[in-house]
Design an enzyme around this catalytic site. Sequence first.
Site, PDB file in Angstrom:
ATOM      1  N   GLN A 107       0.865  -1.178   0.071  1.00  0.00           N
ATOM      2  CA  GLN A 107       0.143  -0.071  -0.078  1.00  0.00           C
ATOM      3  C   GLN A 107       0.862   1.283   0.122  1.00  0.00           C
ATOM      4  O   GLN A 107       0.330   2.404  -0.118  1.00  0.00           O
ATOM      5  CB  GLN A 107      -0.881   0.108   1.180  1.00  0.00           C
ATOM      6  N   ASN A 108       2.066   0.982   0.247  1.00  0.00           N
ATOM      7  CA  ASN A 108       3.145   2.182   0.145  1.00  0.00           C
ATOM      8  C   ASN A 108       3.373   2.974  -1.031  1.00  0.00           C
ATOM      9  O   ASN A 108       3.486   1.971  -2.297  1.00  0.00           O
ATOM     10  CB  ASN A 108       4.449   1.786   0.882  1.00  0.00           C
ATOM     11  N   ASP A 110       5.815   4.962  -1.700  1.00  0.00           N
ATOM     12  CA  ASP A 110       7.310   5.469  -1.362  1.00  0.00           C
ATOM     13  C   ASP A 110       8.458   4.963  -2.222  1.00  0.00           C
ATOM     14  O   ASP A 110       9.812   5.243  -2.497  1.00  0.00           O
ATOM     15  CB  ASP A 110       8.013   5.323  -0.064  1.00  0.00           C
ATOM     16  N   HIS A 125      -1.840   1.451  -4.161  1.00  0.00           N
ATOM     17  CA  HIS A 125      -2.160   2.827  -3.897  1.00  0.00           C
ATOM     18  C   HIS A 125      -1.340   3.859  -4.548  1.00  0.00           C
ATOM     19  O   HIS A 125      -1.140   4.957  -4.724  1.00  0.00           O
ATOM     20  CB  HIS A 125      -1.960   3.128  -2.565  1.00  0.00           C
ATOM     21  N   CYS A 136      -4.983  14.419 -20.262  1.00  0.00           N
ATOM     22  CA  CYS A 136      -4.626  13.327 -21.215  1.00  0.00           C
ATOM     23  C   CYS A 136      -3.756  12.089 -20.637  1.00  0.00           C
ATOM     24  O   CYS A 136      -3.766  12.027 -19.323  1.00  0.00           O
ATOM     25  CB  CYS A 136      -3.625  14.041 -22.414  1.00  0.00           C
ATOM     26  N   THR A 195       0.836  -2.821   8.786  1.00  0.00           N
ATOM     27  CA  THR A 195      -0.224  -2.370   8.168  1.00  0.00           C
ATOM     28  C   THR A 195      -1.617  -2.439   9.252  1.00  0.00           C
ATOM     29  O   THR A 195      -1.795  -3.461   9.908  1.00  0.00           O
ATOM     30  CB  THR A 195      -1.038  -2.885   6.614  1.00  0.00           C
ATOM     31  N   ASN A 220       3.562  -6.941  13.557  1.00  0.00           N
ATOM     32  CA  ASN A 220       3.119  -5.497  13.731  1.00  0.00           C
ATOM     33  C   ASN A 220       3.639  -5.167  15.054  1.00  0.00           C
ATOM     34  O   ASN A 220       3.665  -5.958  16.031  1.00  0.00           O
ATOM     35  CB  ASN A 220       1.664  -5.445  13.524  1.00  0.00           C
ATOM     36  N   GLU A 222       1.708  -3.569  16.969  1.00  0.00           N
ATOM     37  CA  GLU A 222       0.440  -3.606  17.893  1.00  0.00           C
ATOM     38  C   GLU A 222      -0.694  -4.609  17.166  1.00  0.00           C
ATOM     39  O   GLU A 222      -0.466  -4.871  15.853  1.00  0.00           O
ATOM     40  CB  GLU A 222      -0.111  -2.395  17.976  1.00  0.00           C
ATOM     41  N   ALA A 238       9.267  -4.549  12.020  1.00  0.00           N
ATOM     42  CA  ALA A 238       9.281  -5.253  10.926  1.00  0.00           C
ATOM     43  C   ALA A 238      10.799  -5.408  10.593  1.00  0.00           C
ATOM     44  O   ALA A 238      11.303  -6.615  10.378  1.00  0.00           O
ATOM     45  CB  ALA A 238       8.641  -4.385   9.709  1.00  0.00           C
TER      46      ALA A 238
HETATM   47  P1  OAD Z   1      -1.237   2.974   9.024  1.00  0.00           P
HETATM   48  O1  OAD Z   1      -0.628   4.255   9.264  1.00  0.00           O
HETATM   49  O2  OAD Z   1      -2.753   2.986   8.902  1.00  0.00           O
HETATM   50  O3  OAD Z   1      -0.797   1.816   9.960  1.00  0.00           O
HETATM   51  C1  OAD Z   1       0.711   1.595  10.047  1.00  0.00           C
HETATM   52  C2  OAD Z   1       0.747   0.370  10.929  1.00  0.00           C
HETATM   53  O4  OAD Z   1       2.043  -0.002  10.883  1.00  0.00           O
HETATM   54  C3  OAD Z   1       0.261   0.286  12.181  1.00  0.00           C
HETATM   55  O5  OAD Z   1      -0.644  -0.828  12.530  1.00  0.00           O
HETATM   56  C4  OAD Z   1       1.179   0.367  13.053  1.00  0.00           C
HETATM   57  O6  OAD Z   1       1.047  -0.411  14.522  1.00  0.00           O
HETATM   58  C5  OAD Z   1       2.458  -0.347  12.339  1.00  0.00           C
HETATM   59  N1  OAD Z   1       3.449  -0.323  12.398  1.00  0.00           N
HETATM   60  C6  OAD Z   1       4.371   1.250  12.811  1.00  0.00           C
HETATM   61  N2  OAD Z   1       5.734   0.859  12.928  1.00  0.00           N
HETATM   62  C7  OAD Z   1       5.962  -0.385  12.583  1.00  0.00           C
HETATM   63  C8  OAD Z   1       7.170  -0.940  12.790  1.00  0.00           C
HETATM   64  N3  OAD Z   1       8.236  -0.452  12.919  1.00  0.00           N
HETATM   65  N4  OAD Z   1       6.963  -2.591  12.110  1.00  0.00           N
HETATM   66  C9  OAD Z   1       5.998  -3.088  12.050  1.00  0.00           C
HETATM   67  N5  OAD Z   1       4.942  -2.317  12.215  1.00  0.00           N
HETATM   68  C10 OAD Z   1       4.653  -1.119  12.458  1.00  0.00           C
HETATM   69  O7  OAD Z   1      -0.679   2.346   7.500  1.00  0.00           O
HETATM   70  P2  OAD Z   1      -1.393   1.591   6.347  1.00  0.00           P
HETATM   71  O8  OAD Z   1      -2.120   0.363   6.922  1.00  0.00           O
HETATM   72  O9  OAD Z   1      -0.483   1.398   5.267  1.00  0.00           O
HETATM   73  O10 OAD Z   1      -3.584   5.093   1.645  1.00  0.00           O
HETATM   74  O11 OAD Z   1      -2.469   2.812   5.727  1.00  0.00           O
HETATM   75  C11 OAD Z   1      -3.381   2.184   4.718  1.00  0.00           C
HETATM   76  C12 OAD Z   1      -3.472   3.425   3.866  1.00  0.00           C
HETATM   77  O12 OAD Z   1      -4.109   4.533   4.733  1.00  0.00           O
HETATM   78  C13 OAD Z   1      -2.342   3.966   3.189  1.00  0.00           C
HETATM   79  O13 OAD Z   1      -1.803   3.450   2.104  1.00  0.00           O
HETATM   80  C14 OAD Z   1      -2.746   5.358   2.851  1.00  0.00           C
HETATM   81  C15 OAD Z   1      -3.464   5.806   4.236  1.00  0.00           C
HETATM   82  O14 OAD Z   1      -4.447   6.575   3.926  1.00  0.00           O
HETATM   83  C16 OAD Z   1      -3.810   6.172   0.921  1.00  0.00           C
HETATM   84  O15 OAD Z   1      -3.050   7.321   0.977  1.00  0.00           O
HETATM   85  C17 OAD Z   1      -4.611   6.039  -0.189  1.00  0.00           C
END
Ligand code: OAD
Length: 251
Positions: A107-108, A110, A125, A136, A195, A220, A222, A238
Amino acid sequence: MKEEKHRVLYEKVKDLILSREKVCALTGAGISAESGVPTFRGKDGLWNKYNPAELATPEAFSRDPELVWKWYDWRRQIISEAKPNAGHLALAKLEEIKGENFILITQNVDGLHQKAGSKRVLEVHGNIWKLKCTSCTYEEFNYDVPLKVIPPRCPECGNLLRPGVVWFGESLPFDVLDEVERWLRMCDLMLVIGTSGVVQPAASFAFVAKHNDAVIVEVNIERTPISEIADFFFLGKAGEILPLIIPEILK
Ligand code: OAD
């Protein structure tokens, strides 16, 4: 005793990754957190400080393209300074081991997985380095940091360029989604990493894979809604856990 139990689980997952034929990884912002890229939710999450409705929707862009582009330009600057971490590298290594039997769904936006060497990546995404014309079919990869002109314009038709990412209220790219669905039907094991599992449709991917009998392994810091169906849940970063559960290259 606890450490011994963890070690046994790491070895068990390593064996499963090797023995299960098709392996899929689903990553979210958490995997890039250790590279210094902010996540969206949680204490320091972007959506705690910024309103997605003002920055990450088609309506926000039509209302104020300059504001939206300034925000994306800022994020591009942060990402340009980020390096892949041990988590990204472990997944690139997994691709080397499993070859065509592996796919990475992220979903990243970057591009850090590709920087780490992953090639089999489905970006559901989009990608923050891609610029697309709003009018265009022109698109380009542009790595300027900062962008030379904000908002940037299409060199072919002169209309506004937009970030090549998926905004709230938009559909995922059809070709990418088709490929994801094919993998969800056939994958035997899914790693779910960093995620929050709250943004659809990506939040449902692990549930579909589980329904199709895949083993679910979650990493994760959490618990998430996906933890409820995970066969293995590893609490931790991770970059620390993945190197422990990804097998060594077989040579
Ligand atoms: P979130 O910011 O919603 O969630 C990040 C997750 O990573 C959380 O569950 C944290 O607990 C976990 N986390 C943080 N640090 C970590 C680490 N070092 N190792 C393992 N886990 C860790 O991000 P996404 O789930 O990616 O969409 O969010 C989904 C989508 O929401 C994104 O792609 C973006 C956002 O709005 C769009 O922009 C369309």
